[in-house]
Design an enzyme around this catalytic site. Structure first.
Site, PDB file in Angstrom:
ATOM      1  N   ASP A  61       3.673  -2.712   5.785  1.00 55.56           N
ATOM      2  CA  ASP A  61       4.449  -2.142   4.690  1.00 55.56           C
ATOM      3  C   ASP A  61       5.854  -1.795   5.152  1.00 55.56           C
ATOM      4  OD1 ASP A  61       4.872  -0.990   2.103  1.00 55.56           O
ATOM      5  OD2 ASP A  61       4.566   0.986   2.966  1.00 55.56           O
ATOM      6  N   ASP A 107       9.637  -2.209  -3.240  1.00 60.09           N
ATOM      7  CA  ASP A 107       8.336  -1.642  -2.906  1.00 60.09           C
ATOM      8  C   ASP A 107       7.282  -2.703  -2.618  1.00 60.09           C
ATOM      9  OD1 ASP A 107       6.237   0.067  -2.550  1.00 60.09           O
ATOM     10  OD2 ASP A 107       5.942   0.487  -4.681  1.00 60.09           O
TER      11      ASP A 107
END
Ligand SMILES: *[C@@H]1O[C@H](CO)[C@@H](O)[C@H](O)[C@H]1NC(C)=O
Ligand SMILES: *[C@@H]1O[C@H](CO)[C@@H](O)[C@H](O)[C@H]1NC(C)=O
Ligand SMILES: *[C@@H]1O[C@H](CO)[C@@H](O)[C@H](O)[C@H]1NC(C)=O
Ligand SMILES: *[C@@H]1O[C@H](CO)[C@@H](O)[C@H](O)[C@H]1NC(C)=O
Ligand SMILES: *[C@@H]1O[C@H](CO)[C@@H](O)[C@H](O)[C@H]1NC(C)=O
Length: 432
Positions: A314, A105
């Site tokens: 991301d 993540d």
């Protein structure tokens, strides 16, 4: 002593001049598994390719909401949705080592996993980590600076003697437990004294497959930041295309921690320190379709400077989300340039779709970051949503814009935390 360090220096020099692999100097590489790959325990054979993709695309929208910005001073009480992250990695904790499959993540810092005895845990594949059977497990002192940075308790020593973490998520679910240090093994590296959260209680809508999260954000207690004691403060990844087939793949995306040699033809843009420092912010200036440049600022007031750090990069979001105004101009320009009949997205997620065979040529699309022009290819722009239909893998957002993972496919993307730079280099990631 001097002789052996000379030998090491020579060895390193040989390695760094050897062609082929961009990995150089002090670094190590691991595999990243897409959660929708057939090798993944998330893989759901009952879903068709387009259904799986549809889920991934929809996750982009829930993901985008979490990038609204955290409440100040509560980095570890991040407003994040647990069902996020598109890639999984193997990580082993403790001695003897206990291997778990965790979500990679780039949108959170503290890594955590479910531990024994779990008062409230969701089911996951494999057994629970038992800190009592690891000789290297060490709870973090409640009086330490580490605890003061992580614990949300004003007086962390008041209740329990060990340091407690608590992560709550936008949907009301939470994870809490003890902050500890442990020896972890990542790829072929054994890394000691890594701060993580041993979670004894989880509630809410957690995905029942992964055992925890590996935090790759920019904050002090993310795994990447902590790896600075072992390798230089850099990491990079190279993502292969979205898994389309139901065949076992021998190719996988790669992530490298430490030095990487980008060689020529790389472009770089500054990483901008914006609160929360967890996310990787860059400055988007505009986007070009062919020779038509669309700027992010509307130029109604040219003396108003462009906001730095207006977009995040991301890997856990599939789509690229642009500010509404820019998105609309971009979609129109692209539609004009392609100039064939559009179709409706069968799943009603994306807005600009075509019959795949009709899109014979795609104009040159360039994302302009501060100091770096990143040229996208068809595979970065369009995603095959059904057998015959492709759609633009971009969407408008009123939240923080995000460069998602489809736009990053077949780029070596390097995050240099020490020099605060982000680099891109066109690479065939399946050949890495
Ligand atoms: C994780 O480890 C398992 C078992 O060794 C292996 O089969 C799998 O390919 C690994 N996955 C990744 C993403 O490295
Ligand atoms: C933490 O520090 C305070 C002040 O120095 C001390 O009184 C307390 O005993 C310490 N607590 C623990 C658990 O070490
Ligand atoms: C975790 O939270 C639950 C519910 O709020 C609480 O009962 C429990 O004591 C907490 N556990 C730890 C280890 O902090
Ligand atoms: C967009 O911005 C660039 C760089 O700031 C500038 O050179 C260019 O003239 C602008 N283009 C338009 C169409 O406003
Ligand atoms: C343009 O922006 C500058 C700097 O933000 C501001 O001082 C000025 O008042 C703005 N002018 C107009 C017409 O909005």
């Amino acid at each position: 002593m001097a002789l052996s360090s000379l030998a090491i220096a020579i060895t390193l020099a040989i390695f760094s001049t050897a062609g082929g692999s961009p990995v150089s100097g002090d670094s190590f590489t691991i595999n990243l598994l897409h959660r929708d790959s057939i090798d993944s325990p998330f893989y759901d054979g009952s879903m068709s390719f387009s259904q799986r993709l549809g889920h991934a695309l929809r996750r982009s929208f829930t993901n985008a909401k979490r990038f609204k910005s955290h409440q100040k001073g509560s980095t570890y009480q991040a407003d994040i949705i647990p069902d996020h992250g598109e890639f999984l990695l193997n990580v082993s904790y403790g001695k003897p080592s206990h291997k778990v499959l965790a979500i990679a993540d780039t949108g959170s810092d503290l890594s955590w996993m479910q531990c024994k005895p779990c008062t409230k845990c969701y089911k996951h594949k494999g057994s629970l980590f038992n800190p009592k059977s690891s000789s290297t497990y060490q709870p973090v002192d409640c009086n330490s600076t580490t605890c003061k940075a992580i614990s949300i308790d004003e007086k962390p020593c008041s209740s329990l003697k060990t340091c407690q973490f608590y992560e709550s998520y936008a949907d009301g679910s939470f994870s809490n437990g003890t902050v500890a240090t442990e020896t972890i093994t990542l790829g072929d590296r054994v890394l000691t004294n890594i701060v993580f959260g041993c979670s004894f209680s989880n509630d809410g809508v957690f995905q029942p497959t992964w055992a925890g999260i590996v935090g790759l954000g920019g904050g002090d207690y993310s795994l990447v930041s902590q790896l600075r004691s072992f390798v230089p403060g850099k990491f990079s990844y190279c993502l292969i295309p979205f898994p389309v087939t139901n065949e076992l793949s021998h190719k996988s995306s790669k992530m490298t921690f430490g030095d990487i040699n980008f060689g020529p033809n790389a472009v770089s843009t500054p990483l901008v320190p914006v609160d929360p420092i967890t996310y990787y912010y860059v400055t988007l200036e505009g986007i070009s379709v062919g020779n038509k440049r669309l700027n992010i600022s509307d130029h109604s007031n040219s003396s108003k400077p462009l906001e730095k750090g207006n977009m995040i990069v991301d890997s856990g979001t599939t789509l690229t989300m642009l500010p509404e105004k820019l998105y609309n101009k971009f979609e129109t320009a692209l539609k004009d340039a392609i100039n064939v009949r559009t179709m409706k997205d069968p799943q009603k997620v994306l807005s600009l779709c075509y019959r795949a065979t009709k899109v014979t040529s795609v104009p040159k699309v360039t994302i302009h970051f501060d100091g770096a022009d990143v040229e996208l290819r068809r595979e970065n722009l369009f995603v095959t949503v059904s057998k015959h239909i492709v759609c633009l893998a971009f969407a408008p957002t009123s939240n923080l814009p995000v460069m998602g993972n489809l736009a990053q496919i077949n780029f070596l993307v390097g995050f240099d935390l020490d020099n605060k730079m982000l680099s891109f280099k066109r690479t065939d990631c399946e050949k890495m």
